[in-house]
Design an enzyme around this catalytic site. Sequence first.
Site, short mmCIF file in Angstrom:
data_model
loop_
_atom_site.label_atom_id
_atom_site.label_comp_id
_atom_site.label_asym_id
_atom_site.label_seq_id
_atom_site.Cartn_x
_atom_site.Cartn_y
_atom_site.Cartn_z
N MET A 75 0.80 -1.23 0.00
CA MET A 75 0.00 0.00 0.00
C MET A 75 0.84 1.28 0.00
O MET A 75 0.33 2.38 0.19
CB MET A 75 -0.96 0.02 1.20
CG MET A 75 -1.91 -1.14 1.22
SD MET A 75 -2.83 -1.27 -0.32
CE MET A 75 -3.49 -2.90 -0.14
N CYS A 76 2.13 1.13 -0.22
CA CYS A 76 3.04 2.27 -0.26
C CYS A 76 2.98 2.90 -1.66
O CYS A 76 3.04 2.20 -2.66
CB CYS A 76 4.45 1.78 0.05
SG CYS A 76 5.54 3.03 0.65
N HIS A 77 2.84 4.22 -1.72
CA HIS A 77 2.75 4.92 -2.99
C HIS A 77 4.12 5.04 -3.65
O HIS A 77 5.10 5.35 -2.97
CB HIS A 77 2.18 6.33 -2.79
CG HIS A 77 0.76 6.33 -2.36
ND1 HIS A 77 0.38 6.14 -1.06
CD2 HIS A 77 -0.38 6.47 -3.08
CE1 HIS A 77 -0.93 6.18 -0.98
NE2 HIS A 77 -1.42 6.38 -2.19
N MET A 115 8.56 5.02 5.13
CA MET A 115 8.76 3.64 4.71
C MET A 115 10.01 3.50 3.83
O MET A 115 10.71 2.49 3.89
CB MET A 115 7.53 3.09 3.99
CG MET A 115 6.28 3.03 4.87
SD MET A 115 6.52 2.29 6.50
CE MET A 115 7.07 0.65 6.07
N GLU A 116 10.30 4.52 3.05
CA GLU A 116 11.50 4.50 2.22
C GLU A 116 12.76 4.50 3.08
O GLU A 116 13.72 3.77 2.80
CB GLU A 116 11.49 5.69 1.25
CG GLU A 116 10.50 5.55 0.11
CD GLU A 116 9.03 5.76 0.48
OE1 GLU A 116 8.17 5.48 -0.36
OE2 GLU A 116 8.73 6.19 1.62
N ASP A 130 24.92 -10.30 4.21
CA ASP A 130 25.31 -11.15 3.09
C ASP A 130 26.80 -11.03 2.78
O ASP A 130 27.47 -12.03 2.53
CB ASP A 130 24.49 -10.79 1.85
CG ASP A 130 24.87 -11.63 0.65
OD1 ASP A 130 24.81 -12.88 0.76
OD2 ASP A 130 25.25 -11.06 -0.39
#
Length: 166
Positions: A75-77, A115-116, A130
């Site tokens: 739901m992130c634009h 969120m970014e 990693d």
Amino acid sequence: MSQFSHYNEDGLPKMVDISSKSATSRTATAECRVRISPRLYEAIHEQSLKKGNPLPVAQVAGIMAAKKTAEWIPMCHPILIQGTDLSFKYEPVKDGYMLVIGATVTVDGNTGVEMEALTAVTAAALTFYDMCKAVDKSMVIEETLLVKKTGGKNGDFYHPRREKMD
């Protein structure tokens, strides 16, 4: 009728319409911590890791992930990010070191970039893991949080567990 912002009246998921929101300057800073062993810390500083220096690769991964956040989080634009910057610092802790990864993301837009920023530090931490797992698989990725956000209708936010950053 749905009572949740991300569900329609049929109870199905939807992306919220942000077209009526005002475009403003917005910034978000996030942080993620990776606990590492003294052995790994020494290998990094002696430049003896077979895969090379993990930090530049983690930095690029964080920047790339910030740009792809809308592909990871349903739901992130998708937004036009204007800047993403990552930082890395080691802090001594009991039984080893803590790598503190920070990311600040900026945009002039009608939705925030929290969120970014969170995605950037998470991807950087996973990439660091990693790059270093051949030396130490016991690393612990911990405490990912939003440190601060500025701009937008709800104003500024500063995480209570971090100092106010100006």
